[in-house]
Write a protein that holds these residues in place. Structure first.
Motif, PDB file in Angstrom:
ATOM      1  N   ALA A 127      32.397  55.823   8.860  1.00 47.66           N
ATOM      2  CA  ALA A 127      33.498  55.905  10.124  1.00 47.66           C
ATOM      3  C   ALA A 127      33.752  54.573  10.301  1.00 47.66           C
ATOM      4  N   GLY A 128      33.597  53.312   9.752  1.00 52.40           N
ATOM      5  CA  GLY A 128      34.460  52.306  10.203  1.00 52.40           C
ATOM      6  C   GLY A 128      35.188  51.763   9.276  1.00 52.40           C
ATOM      7  N   VAL A 129      35.520  52.152   7.896  1.00 50.04           N
ATOM      8  CA  VAL A 129      37.150  52.337   7.774  1.00 50.04           C
ATOM      9  C   VAL A 129      37.410  53.848   8.764  1.00 50.04           C
ATOM     10  N   GLU A 130      37.881  55.051   8.407  1.00 46.42           N
ATOM     11  CA  GLU A 130      38.210  55.616   9.292  1.00 46.42           C
ATOM     12  C   GLU A 130      38.795  55.432  11.390  1.00 46.42           C
ATOM     13  N   TYR A 131      37.816  54.475  11.637  1.00 49.06           N
ATOM     14  CA  TYR A 131      37.636  54.621  13.082  1.00 49.06           C
ATOM     15  C   TYR A 131      38.976  52.843  12.772  1.00 49.06           C
ATOM     16  N   LEU A 132      38.024  51.442  12.353  1.00 50.30           N
ATOM     17  CA  LEU A 132      39.289  51.030  12.373  1.00 50.30           C
ATOM     18  C   LEU A 132      40.369  50.378  11.857  1.00 50.30           C
ATOM     19  N   GLY A 133      40.578  51.414  10.449  1.00 43.05           N
ATOM     20  CA  GLY A 133      41.339  50.868   9.196  1.00 43.05           C
ATOM     21  C   GLY A 133      40.916  50.567   7.992  1.00 43.05           C
ATOM     22  N   HIS A 134      41.879  50.411   7.061  1.00 45.79           N
ATOM     23  CA  HIS A 134      41.452  50.007   5.939  1.00 45.79           C
ATOM     24  C   HIS A 134      41.632  48.246   6.091  1.00 45.79           C
ATOM     25  N   PHE A 184      27.470  42.953  22.802  1.00 47.30           N
ATOM     26  CA  PHE A 184      28.420  44.507  23.272  1.00 47.30           C
ATOM     27  C   PHE A 184      29.622  45.593  23.129  1.00 47.30           C
ATOM     28  N   ILE A 185      28.472  46.794  23.819  1.00 48.62           N
ATOM     29  CA  ILE A 185      29.683  47.950  23.052  1.00 48.62           C
ATOM     30  C   ILE A 185      31.522  48.080  23.803  1.00 48.62           C
ATOM     31  N   GLN A 186      31.835  47.421  22.537  1.00 47.19           N
ATOM     32  CA  GLN A 186      33.236  47.239  22.799  1.00 47.19           C
ATOM     33  C   GLN A 186      34.219  49.098  22.321  1.00 47.19           C
ATOM     34  N   ALA A 187      33.438  50.555  21.557  1.00 50.64           N
ATOM     35  CA  ALA A 187      33.987  51.297  21.721  1.00 50.64           C
ATOM     36  C   ALA A 187      32.872  52.258  21.063  1.00 50.64           C
ATOM     37  N   GLU A 188      33.313  53.622  21.033  1.00 56.61           N
ATOM     38  CA  GLU A 188      32.374  54.711  20.452  1.00 56.61           C
ATOM     39  C   GLU A 188      33.018  55.744  19.437  1.00 56.61           C
ATOM     40  N   LEU A 189      32.370  56.563  18.790  1.00 53.61           N
ATOM     41  CA  LEU A 189      32.710  56.866  18.109  1.00 53.61           C
ATOM     42  C   LEU A 189      32.506  58.543  17.577  1.00 53.61           C
ATOM     43  N   PHE A 190      32.375  59.616  17.105  1.00 57.34           N
ATOM     44  CA  PHE A 190      31.385  60.711  17.279  1.00 57.34           C
ATOM     45  C   PHE A 190      31.567  61.067  15.664  1.00 57.34           C
ATOM     46  N   SER A 191      30.729  61.501  14.710  1.00 57.65           N
ATOM     47  CA  SER A 191      31.354  61.908  13.414  1.00 57.65           C
ATOM     48  C   SER A 191      30.133  62.817  13.357  1.00 57.65           C
ATOM     49  N   ARG A 192      30.520  64.385  12.778  1.00 56.95           N
ATOM     50  CA  ARG A 192      29.673  65.400  12.142  1.00 56.95           C
ATOM     51  C   ARG A 192      29.175  64.841  11.102  1.00 56.95           C
ATOM     52  N   ILE A 193      28.026  64.771  11.029  1.00 50.29           N
ATOM     53  CA  ILE A 193      27.161  65.020   9.886  1.00 50.29           C
ATOM     54  C   ILE A 193      27.825  66.858   9.163  1.00 50.29           C
ATOM     55  N   SER A 194      28.113  65.649   7.814  1.00 47.44           N
ATOM     56  CA  SER A 194      28.004  67.048   6.429  1.00 47.44           C
ATOM     57  C   SER A 194      27.585  66.185   5.244  1.00 47.44           C
ATOM     58  N   GLY A 394      35.050  58.305  22.988  1.00 43.59           N
ATOM     59  CA  GLY A 394      34.964  57.853  21.137  1.00 43.59           C
ATOM     60  C   GLY A 394      36.133  59.036  20.505  1.00 43.59           C
ATOM     61  N   PRO A 395      36.441  59.400  19.686  1.00 38.19           N
ATOM     62  CA  PRO A 395      37.284  60.060  19.428  1.00 38.19           C
ATOM     63  C   PRO A 395      35.809  60.495  18.744  1.00 38.19           C
ATOM     64  N   GLN A 396      35.921  62.508  18.523  1.00 39.42           N
ATOM     65  CA  GLN A 396      35.675  63.305  17.030  1.00 39.42           C
ATOM     66  C   GLN A 396      35.383  63.190  15.698  1.00 39.42           C
ATOM     67  N   LEU A 397      35.449  62.136  15.438  1.00 37.61           N
ATOM     68  CA  LEU A 397      35.723  62.596  13.585  1.00 37.61           C
ATOM     69  C   LEU A 397      35.027  63.988  12.880  1.00 37.61           C
ATOM     70  N   ASP A 398      36.040  64.548  12.846  1.00 33.34           N
ATOM     71  CA  ASP A 398      36.161  65.824  11.936  1.00 33.34           C
ATOM     72  C   ASP A 398      36.721  66.233  11.095  1.00 33.34           C
ATOM     73  N   ARG A 399      37.163  65.667  10.247  1.00 36.64           N
ATOM     74  CA  ARG A 399      37.483  65.674   9.024  1.00 36.64           C
ATOM     75  C   ARG A 399      36.703  66.628   8.130  1.00 36.64           C
ATOM     76  N   LEU A 400      36.963  67.081   6.647  1.00 34.23           N
ATOM     77  CA  LEU A 400      35.862  67.684   6.086  1.00 34.23           C
ATOM     78  C   LEU A 400      35.928  66.684   5.016  1.00 34.23           C
ATOM     79  N   ASP A 401      36.574  65.589   4.574  1.00 26.95           N
ATOM     80  CA  ASP A 401      35.949  64.889   3.915  1.00 26.95           C
ATOM     81  C   ASP A 401      35.377  63.734   4.086  1.00 26.95           C
ATOM     82  N   LEU A 402      35.204  64.188   5.388  1.00 30.60           N
ATOM     83  CA  LEU A 402      34.033  62.881   6.087  1.00 30.60           C
ATOM     84  C   LEU A 402      32.775  63.465   6.260  1.00 30.60           C
ATOM     85  N   HIS A 403      32.175  63.440   5.595  1.00 33.26           N
ATOM     86  CA  HIS A 403      30.592  63.607   5.528  1.00 33.26           C
ATOM     87  C   HIS A 403      29.857  62.642   5.710  1.00 33.26           C
TER      88      HIS A 403
END
Length: 412
Positions: A127-134, A184-194, A394-403
């Protein structure tokens, strides 16, 4: 009417274009590839021009306190680009590309260390890599307490923290740690559980043992009974550890349940995807950072630029006097200011029997100067009152490979 030629198409668009010969197709492909090469050269020059500007920003900010990560500014840029995107590049691809550009830009300005609940391969990591980058440097922690400690001490600039799950509720330990650490909270993101079934076995029929954390094993129980009724289920400390076991050279009949990207990380194949029994399972993560100067009470996390739309949400932490109507008074103050509350939850106040602390999310930027009178009143009516952060939705991260293996975090 003469219909002797009615078998001909009525217009040219209905006619089937003649097939290109292999030589013609090859020539066209070569021309297209030449055009792509030219575009790539233009992009390379532009990316380096942007990188040079980022380096200059870093030099200007070298002696300025605060964090490099500016989610409000990044969201503003992304939304503007998407609004002007003519296609055919899909908006989700555009956002993914620019998240990596932002990541590179932040790293050029100053190396960015990010704490997360490890080991590498956990859902917090992906989740961190997806949102904050490599381009960020990710540091694994043994537990959530260490994540908060790394950020509050300044060893890491940011931390990735699971806050709540759509099916299993709040990650209580995360809320408790906000009471102990000045972050403190800087940002949020939502990830689908798969979940995926990861293995080097040639087929499902060859799998004899399945490793995973107890939570994913339970979440995939129905699928396992239907497809692997004779396989042994072995709980381990994390899905990353499960994948490590399944990847051992002598483990040709074992599998692991976990994040799909663990397959690449551990050199495993994916025998089945989205094997969880319950669809619609999401986890909300927050990006935490240290206290910075400015704003109400000295805890302003972001300062909107001129013309900036500001934050969409604010998270609050407060305690109340033990008297009738104390909570309703707070709710009434928010209602009178047209502030919609999205979440309200109480937690036992550690060290004080039968005392409780309240956590709330509201749909407003309470750090906007126009809410200063409201904040003063809230400080007066509450025994203690603290803004945990104002940030964009925050964005909703719902990519097939983001299990996901986030449920193991819920048990941490």
């Amino acid at each position: 009417m003469d219909d002797s030629n009615s078998h001909w198409p009525k217009n040219q668009t209905e006619a089937q274009a003649p097939s290109a010969t292999p030589d013609e197709a090859g020539a066209r492909l070569a021309a297209i590839r030449h055009e792509i090469d030219a575009v790539d050269q233009d992009l390379l020059a532009l990316f380096n021009q942007r990188a040079a500007l980022s380096l200059e920003v870093g030099r200007i900010k070298a002696d300025v306190p605060g964090i490099i990560f500016k989610p409000l500014r990044e969201k503003e840029v992304l939304d503007s680009l998407v609004a002007r995107n003519p296609g055919p590049l899909p908006d989700e691809h555009l956002r993914a590309i620019w998240r990596e550009i932002f990541s590179s830009s932040r790293a050029l300005q100053r190396p960015q260390n990010v704490a997360y609940l490890g080991p590498e391969g956990t859902f917090s990591y992906f989740a961190g890599v997806e949102y904050l980058g490599h381009a960020a440097t990710f540091h694994p922690c043994n537990d959530l307490t260490q994540v908060f400690e790394e950020v509050s001490s300044g060893n890491c600039e940011l931390g990735v923290v699971p806050l709540e799950n759509s099916l299993q509720g709040t990650v209580g330990v995360s809320f408790d740690l906000f009471l102990k650490h000045d972050v403190f909270i800087q940002a949020e993101l939502f990830s689908r559980i798969s979940h995926c079934l990861l293995s080097n076995a040639p087929s499902l029929a060859a799998v004899r043992t399945v490793y995973s954390h107890p939570q994913p094993l339970a979440q995939c129980g129905g699928w396992l009974r239907a497809h692997l009724p004779n396989a042994g289920l072995v709980p381990v400390e994390s899905t990353a550890a499960a994948a490590q076991r399944a990847a051992q050279p002598d483990q040709g009949h074992t599998a692991a349940i976990g994040h799909g990207k663990l397959a690449d990380l551990m050199g495993l194949g994916i025998l089945a995807s989205r094997i969880e029994d319950e669809p619609g399972n999401w986890t909300r993560f927050v990006i935490i950072g240290p206290k910075v100067s400015g704003g109400q009470g000295g805890n302003k996390t972001q300062n909107p630029q001129p013309g900036h739309t500001g934050a969409d949400k604010t998270s609050l932490l407060f305690t109340l006097p033990d008297k009738a109507g104390a909570l309703s008074h707070v709710l009434d103050l928010l209602a009178r200011n047209d502030i919609n509350m999205r979440k309200l939850e109480s937690r036992p106040l550690r060290g004080q029997r039968w005392k409780y602390v309240f956590f709330a999310d509201v749909e407003s930027d309470l750090e906007d100067p126009r809410y200063a009178p409201l904040l003063e009143t809230l400080h007066e009516v509450c025994t203690s009152f603290r803004i945990l952060g104002s940030y964009p939705t925050g964005p909703q991260l719902d990519r097939l490979d983001l299990h996901s293996e986030t449920s193991e975090h819920l048990a941490s």
